[in-house]
Design a protein around this motif. Structure first.
Motif, mmCIF file in Angstrom:
data_model
loop_
_atom_site.group_PDB
_atom_site.id
_atom_site.type_symbol
_atom_site.label_atom_id
_atom_site.label_comp_id
_atom_site.label_asym_id
_atom_site.label_seq_id
_atom_site.Cartn_x
_atom_site.Cartn_y
_atom_site.Cartn_z
ATOM 1 N N ARG A 1 4.389 1.583 -6.279
ATOM 2 C CA ARG A 1 4.068 0.463 -6.769
ATOM 3 C C ARG A 1 2.766 -0.001 -6.221
ATOM 4 N N LEU A 2 1.927 -0.832 -7.009
ATOM 5 C CA LEU A 2 0.698 -1.485 -6.522
ATOM 6 C C LEU A 2 0.940 -2.851 -5.796
ATOM 7 N N GLU A 3 0.588 -3.046 -4.745
ATOM 8 C CA GLU A 3 0.685 -4.225 -4.106
ATOM 9 C C GLU A 3 -0.788 -4.651 -3.574
ATOM 10 N N LEU A 4 -0.800 -5.991 -3.360
ATOM 11 C CA LEU A 4 -1.923 -6.445 -2.631
ATOM 12 C C LEU A 4 -2.211 -5.818 -1.382
ATOM 13 N N ASP A 5 -1.352 -5.609 -0.494
ATOM 14 C CA ASP A 5 -1.462 -5.095 0.888
ATOM 15 C C ASP A 5 -1.685 -3.645 0.896
ATOM 16 N N GLY A 6 -1.689 -2.987 -0.244
ATOM 17 C CA GLY A 6 -1.773 -1.602 -0.135
ATOM 18 C C GLY A 6 -0.643 -0.699 -1.341
ATOM 19 N N LEU A 7 -0.454 0.363 -1.265
ATOM 20 C CA LEU A 7 0.258 1.147 -2.293
ATOM 21 C C LEU A 7 1.604 1.435 -1.746
ATOM 22 N N HIS A 8 2.579 0.929 -2.359
ATOM 23 C CA HIS A 8 4.017 0.915 -1.925
ATOM 24 C C HIS A 8 4.806 2.321 -2.319
ATOM 25 N N LEU A 9 5.184 2.965 -1.600
ATOM 26 C CA LEU A 9 5.937 4.236 -2.022
ATOM 27 C C LEU A 9 7.630 4.162 -1.465
ATOM 28 N N PHE A 10 8.298 3.912 -2.593
ATOM 29 C CA PHE A 10 9.699 3.736 -2.331
ATOM 30 C C PHE A 10 10.396 4.875 -3.386
ATOM 31 N N PRO A 11 10.305 6.188 -3.230
ATOM 32 C CA PRO A 11 10.757 7.184 -4.168
ATOM 33 C C PRO A 11 12.393 7.109 -4.088
ATOM 34 N N SER A 12 12.746 7.083 -5.453
ATOM 35 C CA SER A 12 14.213 7.272 -5.779
ATOM 36 C C SER A 12 14.397 8.000 -6.897
ATOM 37 N N PRO A 13 14.429 9.074 -6.843
ATOM 38 C CA PRO A 13 14.542 10.020 -7.919
ATOM 39 C C PRO A 13 16.026 10.355 -8.264
ATOM 40 N N VAL B 1 -6.184 5.058 3.138
ATOM 41 C CA VAL B 1 -5.537 4.371 2.138
ATOM 42 C C VAL B 1 -4.113 3.780 2.817
ATOM 43 N N PRO B 2 -4.073 2.372 2.598
ATOM 44 C CA PRO B 2 -2.940 1.638 3.420
ATOM 45 C C PRO B 2 -1.719 2.083 2.598
ATOM 46 N N LEU B 3 -0.675 2.653 3.209
ATOM 47 C CA LEU B 3 0.635 2.984 2.565
ATOM 48 C C LEU B 3 1.804 2.101 3.142
ATOM 49 N N HIS B 4 2.817 1.859 2.115
ATOM 50 C CA HIS B 4 3.898 1.120 2.903
ATOM 51 C C HIS B 4 4.990 1.873 2.325
ATOM 52 N N TYR B 5 6.054 2.214 3.073
ATOM 53 C CA TYR B 5 7.096 3.021 2.810
ATOM 54 C C TYR B 5 8.478 2.492 3.730
ATOM 55 N N ALA B 6 9.727 3.078 3.491
ATOM 56 C CA ALA B 6 10.780 2.540 3.950
ATOM 57 C C ALA B 6 10.776 2.575 5.546
ATOM 58 N N GLU B 7 9.964 3.448 6.056
ATOM 59 C CA GLU B 7 10.233 3.657 7.554
ATOM 60 C C GLU B 7 8.949 2.888 8.147
ATOM 61 N N GLY B 8 8.053 2.157 7.408
ATOM 62 C CA GLY B 8 7.015 1.485 8.021
ATOM 63 C C GLY B 8 5.826 1.407 7.339
ATOM 64 N N LYS B 9 4.755 1.551 7.749
ATOM 65 C CA LYS B 9 3.287 1.698 7.019
ATOM 66 C C LYS B 9 2.270 2.420 7.882
ATOM 67 N N ARG B 10 1.258 2.972 6.903
ATOM 68 C CA ARG B 10 0.391 3.795 7.839
ATOM 69 C C ARG B 10 -1.070 3.911 6.892
ATOM 70 N N GLN B 11 -2.030 3.970 7.593
ATOM 71 C CA GLN B 11 -3.437 4.168 6.959
ATOM 72 C C GLN B 11 -3.598 5.884 6.702
ATOM 73 N N LEU B 12 -3.430 6.221 5.575
ATOM 74 C CA LEU B 12 -3.580 7.609 5.503
ATOM 75 C C LEU B 12 -5.036 8.341 5.267
ATOM 76 N N ALA B 13 -5.483 8.733 6.375
ATOM 77 C CA ALA B 13 -6.897 9.038 6.528
ATOM 78 C C ALA B 13 -7.164 10.311 5.397
ATOM 79 N N PRO B 14 -8.331 10.618 5.126
ATOM 80 C CA PRO B 14 -8.720 11.696 4.228
ATOM 81 C C PRO B 14 -8.197 12.985 4.796
ATOM 82 N N GLY B 15 -7.551 13.719 4.003
ATOM 83 C CA GLY B 15 -7.063 15.126 4.443
ATOM 84 C C GLY B 15 -5.737 15.082 5.076
ATOM 85 N N GLU B 16 -5.240 13.876 5.420
ATOM 86 C CA GLU B 16 -3.816 13.592 6.202
ATOM 87 C C GLU B 16 -2.624 13.730 5.087
#
Length: 799
Positions: A723-735, A774-789
Motif C-alpha cells: 500500500r502506498l501511503e504518505l509516510d512510506g510504503l506499507h507492507l501487510f501481506p495476507s496471501p 526506503v521507509p517501510l511500515h509493517y505489522a511489527e513496526g517500521k524501518r528505513q531499508l537501506a540500499p542492499g538491505e
C-alpha cells in the motif's frame, strides 16, 4: 485450450474455426500505437465476404472518427476507433490449384504460439495442397522499437522446382464491423482512398476521415529474400491485389515478408500523394531478423519493470499474459500522444472509447512504469478544461468528467444500445456514472504517492483532485429533514440499475459507492492543500479561483453525506435497493442469456430487481483499504466493524450475476480482508476471464483489460499487502494459503524493491543501486531499508 508450461507462451495446438475470433483478440499484437488482431493473412485474400468466423482488425491508437450516424431516429455524433485498411492479406497456390485456406485443406499439424517475452506471434502448419505436402512457419510482430511498424513473415517448405503462385492484398475497402450489434453506429469510415504501387512489391495507400484534417498514409513492402519477383497489380472495390509466380528453389524454402508503416494526421504531409511517398520512405531496409531482435530488446527492457516470477507456471503465464496486454495498450510509445486507456484495448469493443478502467491499472503502472501512469494522467489533465465546462453547463462547480471519453473530452456514451434478442433499441443512461471523477482523482493520488513529486502535486494532481472535489461539493444537496447531504440522479458501476421502476427520469439516489468515493475525494482535496508549501498552495488556489470558504464546505460534505443501510446493519447498493423485488435464483446461477437483454425482451427490466451485474458496494472494499474505509464511515457517523463488513459483503454476494468482467476480480479484492479462501476462488476465476473461456463471445471484441489489470492489482495490493501511503510504503501481506510462491520488483519514489512471497513470509530487498533508504511500515513496526538491505515480514492470515 492454451497450454500450461513454464515458458511464458500462450499456445493453441489445434485449429478451431469457431474459436478464431476470440483467439484473434487474445493473440493480438500491439505497441501502444498500433494494434493488430491475429487474423489469418490467407483469410484476407479472397473477395470480401461476411465471414463471422474471422475479423482482420488493424488500428491506430486514439484515431477516432466522429462522423454522424442515424440511430433509432437520432442523429448521433459519437467517436469510434477506426478500423484501418488491412495490409496483411497473403496466400499461396500451387500450379493452377486453389489458394490456401485452413478451412479447405487437411491440416496435419497446427500450432499457434504467442511469445510473451518477445512480443512475437508464431504459427506453424503442415497440410496437403494440390497433392503436395506444405509446411508453413508464420511470424508476426508489431514493433516495440519502432512505433509505426508491423511485420509479417512466411517461410514455406515445398518440393523444389514446383511452380508457386503468390498473392498479396492491401484492402482499403474495410468497414468497422467487428461488433454486430453496433453496426448502426459503425460501417464505412475511410474516404478518398488512393493507391500507389510498382512492380517490385511496394504499395501505398492514403485516405481521410469525415473530418478531412484526419489523414492516413500506409505503405506496404513485399519481400522475397534471395529472389527478385515481378508483381502484377490490379485494383477492384478498393482492394489492391498483387500477384507473382516463381519456382521453389533447390533448398525447398521460400520466404515472403511484409513490412507495414502507418502514418496519421500531422505525421503526413498535407498532399495525399506526398503522404504516400513519406510512408514508403519510412519502410525499413533491415533484415526481418533485425526488426524482430530490436523489438524483443525493447520488450525485455519493459519487462524489467515488473520482474514477475512464480513457482507455479500457470499462475506466472496468466499474470504475464495480463501484463502483456496492459503494456500493448499503454507503452513508452504512448507517451506524449494524448492517449487514454480503452477497456478492450485498441480494438472496436466499446468503440475504442475510454471509461474508468485505468483505475484498475494505476496502482500497478504507478509502481512499475510511473512514466506510463503519468501519460494516462496527462490524457485526463488535457481534458480538465472540457470537464470544467461540462460542470458549468450543468450549473455546478469543479470538473464533471464524462463517463465515456475519446478525442475531444465530450461525453461519448451512445444514446441507444441494440438488444439483439428483441431487436429493439434500449435507452443508454449510463452517462450518469458521475463516479468517474473519483476514479480520476484516485489515479492522480496514486501517482503522487508512488513518486512523491511535489511539482506534480502542485500541478496536474492537485488540480484534478480539487476540481473533482468541488464538483462533489456542489452536486451534493443538503436535506434539512435528514441533516445530511444527498447525491441524487446518478448511476453506479452496476449498470443494471439505471433508475427506479416506472420512474419518469433515469438516475438513482445515494449510490453507496459514489457517495463513499465522493467523501474520499473531498478528504484528499483538503489533504492536497495541507501538504503543499504555502506558496504552492496559494498558487494552486489562485489558478483554480478557489474561494476561502470552499475547503470548510468540503469537510462539511465529507462528514455529512448520506449512506443507505438495510435494517441499519449493512450498506445498501443505493437508496431503495432493498425495496426492489427479489430475483429468482436461476437468474443468478442458471444458464441463460444476458439478463438485461432477456428481461427487456420480456418487456421487463433489471431496474425492478435486487440483482447486480457487479456490486458497487464491493468496489469500495476493493479500492479503499479497510482501515481507511472504516475511518470514512466513522467520520460520517456510521459505525462499521468487521462483523458489519461481513454482513454487507454476504448480502451483495448473494445478488451478483457476475455479468461484468470486473465482478470477480473486485470480489477477490473485496474479500481479501474478510475471507481469503473465497477471495482466492474468485481470483482464480478472474484469471480465466479471457484465456479460460472458449465460449466467451465478449472476448472477440477485445480482451478485458480492467480485469487483467485488476488481477495484477489484487496480487500486489491485497495479497502481497503493498500500500502506498504518505509516510512510506506499507507492507501487510495476507496471501491465500493456496497462493504459490511469487516474486516481483517495484519502484517506489525512485527506489527499486524486490519482493518474494513464500512459506508464509514476504522478503523485501532494497536494490543495491538505490540512492536512499526506503521507509517501510509493517505489522511489527517500521524501518528505513537501506540500499542492499533485506527485511522478512511474516504474513497474517484471515479466517
Amino acid at each position: 485450450m492454451a497450454e500450461s508450461n513454464s515458458a511464458p507462451h500462450i499456445v493453441f495446438e489445434h485449429y478451431d474455426r469457431d474459436d478464431e475470433r476470440r483467439r484473434e483478440a487474445l493473440l493480438a499484437l500491439g505497441n501502444g500505437v498500433l494494434s493488430w488482431r491475429a487474423s489469418a493473412p490467407e483469410g484476407s485474400v479472397k473477395p470480401r465476404a461476411d465471414d463471422s468466423k474471422h475479423y482482420a482488425g488493424f488500428y491506430r491508437a486514439g484515431w477516432y472518427d466522429e462522423a454522424t450516424r442515424e440511430v433509432n431516429g437520432d442523429s448521433v455524433h459519437m467517436a469510434a476507433l477506426v478500423n484501418l485498411p488491412d495490409p496483411f492479406g497473403l496466400s499461396v497456390a500451387l500450379e493452377d490449384g486453389n489458394w490456401f485456406s485452413p478451412d479447405e485443406v487437411d491440416l496435419q499439424r497446427y500450432r499457434q504460439a504467442l511469445n510473451l517475452n518477445d512480443g512475437v506471434l508464431e504459427r506453424q502448419l503442415s497440410f496437403e495442397l494440390a497433392g503436395h505436402r506444405v509446411e508453413l512457419l508464420e511470424r508476426r510482430l508489431v514493433s516495440m522499437a519502432t512505433p509505426n511498424l508491423a511485420g509479417l513473415r512466411w517461410e514455406l517448405h515445398l518440393p523444389p522446382g514446383l511452380v508457386v503462385r503468390l498473392r498479396s492484398v492491401l484492402d482499403g475497402g474495410v468497414c468497422n464491423a467487428g461488433v454486430e450489434r453496433n453496426r448502426a453506429y459503425e460501417g464505412r469510415r475511410l474516404q478518398h482512398l488512393a493507391f500507389d504501387h510498382d512492380g517490385n512489391g511496394t504499395a501505398a495507400l492514403s485516405a481521410r476521415l469525415h473530418d478531412h484534417r484526419q489523414r492516413l498514409a500506409m505503405a506496404v513492402q513485399l519481400r522475397t529474400p534471395g529472389r527478385q519477383l515481378q508483381w502484377r497489380s490490379t485494383t477492384h472495390e478498393q482492394r489492391l491485389v498483387q500477384e507473382a509466380r516463381c519456382a521453389v528453389p533447390d533448398s525447398g524454402r521460400l520466404i515472403m515478408e511484409k513490412r507495414v508503416v502507418v502514418l496519421i494526421d500531422e505525421e503526413c504531409p498535407v498532399a495525399d500523394k506526398d503522404a504516400r511517398l513519406e510512408a514508403r520512405r519510412q519502410l525499413p531496409c533491415d533484415e526481418y531478423e533485425h526488426l524482430e531482435q530490436t523489438s524483443a530488446e525493447a520488450w525485455r527492457t519493459l519487462w524489467q519493470g515488473l520482474a514477475l516470477a512464480s513457482d507455479d507456471p500457470e499462475l506466472r503465464r496468466n499474470l504475464h499474459f495480463h501484463a502483456f496486454h496492459l503494456l500493448q495498450t499503454v507503452s513508452p510509445h504512448s507517451i506524449g500522444r494524448d492517449l487514454g486507456f480503452p477497456p478492450r484495448g485498441w480494438m472496436e469493443g466499446y468503440y475504442g472509447q475510454v471509461f474508468w478502467d485505468e483505475l484498475f491499472a494505476f496502482p500497478v503502472l504507478a509502481t512499475h512504469w510511473p512514466e506510463l501512469a503519468r501519460s494516462l494522467l496527462d490524457y485526463r489533465y488535457a481534458r480538465l478544461d472540457k470537464a470544467r465546462e461540462r460542470a458549468r453547463r450543468a450549473g455546478l462547480r469543479g470538473a464533471m468528467f464524462p463517463w465515456r471519453s475519446a478525442r475531444t473530452g465530450k461525453e461519448e456514451t451512445p444514446p441507444w444500445q441494440l438488444n439483439p434478442m428483441s431487436g429493439r433499441w434500449m435507452a443508454d443512461h449510463t452517462r450518469l456514472q458521475r463516479h468517474i471523477g473519483s476514479a480520476v482523482a484516485y489515479d492522480a493520488w496514486q501517482l503522487y504517492l508512488a513518486t512523491a513529486d511535489e511539482a506534480l502535486l502542485a500541478g496536474p494532481v492537485g488540480e484534478l483532485i480539487i476540481d473533482v472535489a468541488r464538483f462533489w461539493a456542489s452536486i451534493a444537496q443538503f436535506d434539512a429533514s435528514r441533516q445530511r447531504y444527498l447525491i441524487c440522479g446518478v448511476i453506479g458501476p452496476d449498470e443494471y440499475h439505471n433508475g427506479y421502476p416506472d420512474a419518469a427520469e433515469p438516475g438513482l439516489n445515494n449510490n453507496t459507492y459514489t457517495n463513499l468515493m465522493a467523501a474520499w475525494t473531498l478528504d484528499r482535496a483538503r489533504q492536497v492543500l495541507a501538504l503543499l508549501s504555502e506558496a504552492d498552495a496559494n498558487g494552486l488556489c489562485q489558478r483554480l479561483g478557489l474561494a476561502p470558504d470552499e475547503p470548510e464546505h468540503w469537510q462539511a460534505v465529507a462528514e455529512g453525506l448520506y449512506l443507505p443501510f438495510v435494517d441499519d446493519l449493512l450498506l445498501s447498493q443505493f437508496e431503495g435497493f432493498d425495496q426492489l423485488e427479489p430475483p429468482p435464483q436461476e437468474w443468478l446461477h442458471g444458464d441463460r442469456p444476458r439478463l438485461d437483454w432477456m428481461l427487456e425482451a420480456r418487456h421487463d427490466s433489471c431496474d425492478r430487481y435486487q440483482l447486480t451485474k457487479q456490486a458497487d458496494v464491493l468496489m469500495a472494499y476493493y479500492l479503499v483499504p479497510q482501515q481507511t474505509l472504516q475511518q470514512i464511515l466513522r467520520r460520517l457517523g456510521y459505525p462499521h466493524d468487521a462483523a458489519s463488513a461481513r454482513r454487507t459483503l454476504a448480502y451483495h454476494l448473494a445478488r451478483i450475476t457476475h455479468e461484468s468482467s470486473l465482478s470477480k476480480v473486485v470480489c477477490a479484492g473485496a474479500l481479501a480482508d474478510i475471507d481469503l479462501e473465497a477471495s482466492w476462488s474468485y481470483y482464480q476465476q478472474a484469471l480465466a476471464t479471457d484465456l479460460g473461456s472458449p465460449g466467451n463471445r465478449g472476448t472477440q471484441e477485445g480482451v478485458h483489460l480492467g480485469a487483467m489489470s485488476g488481477s495484477l492489482d489484487v496480487l500486489q495490493r491485497h495479497y502481497l499487502g503493498v500500500r502506498l501511503e504518505l509516510d512510506g510504503l506499507h507492507l501487510f501481506p495476507s496471501p491465500p494459503a493456496s497462493l504459490p510462491p511469487v516474486s516481483l520488483s517495484l519502484l517506489f519514489r525512485q527506489s527499486r524493491l524486490h519482493l518474494r512471497l513464500a512459506h508464509g513470509a514476504l522478503v523485501v530487498r532494497a536494490d543495491s543501486g538505490n540512492v536512499a533508504p526506503v521507509p517501510l511500515h509493517y505489522a511489527e513496526g517500521k524501518r528505513q531499508l537501506a540500499p542492499g538491505e533485506s527485511l522478512e515480514i511474516r504474513c497474517r492470515s484471515t479466517s
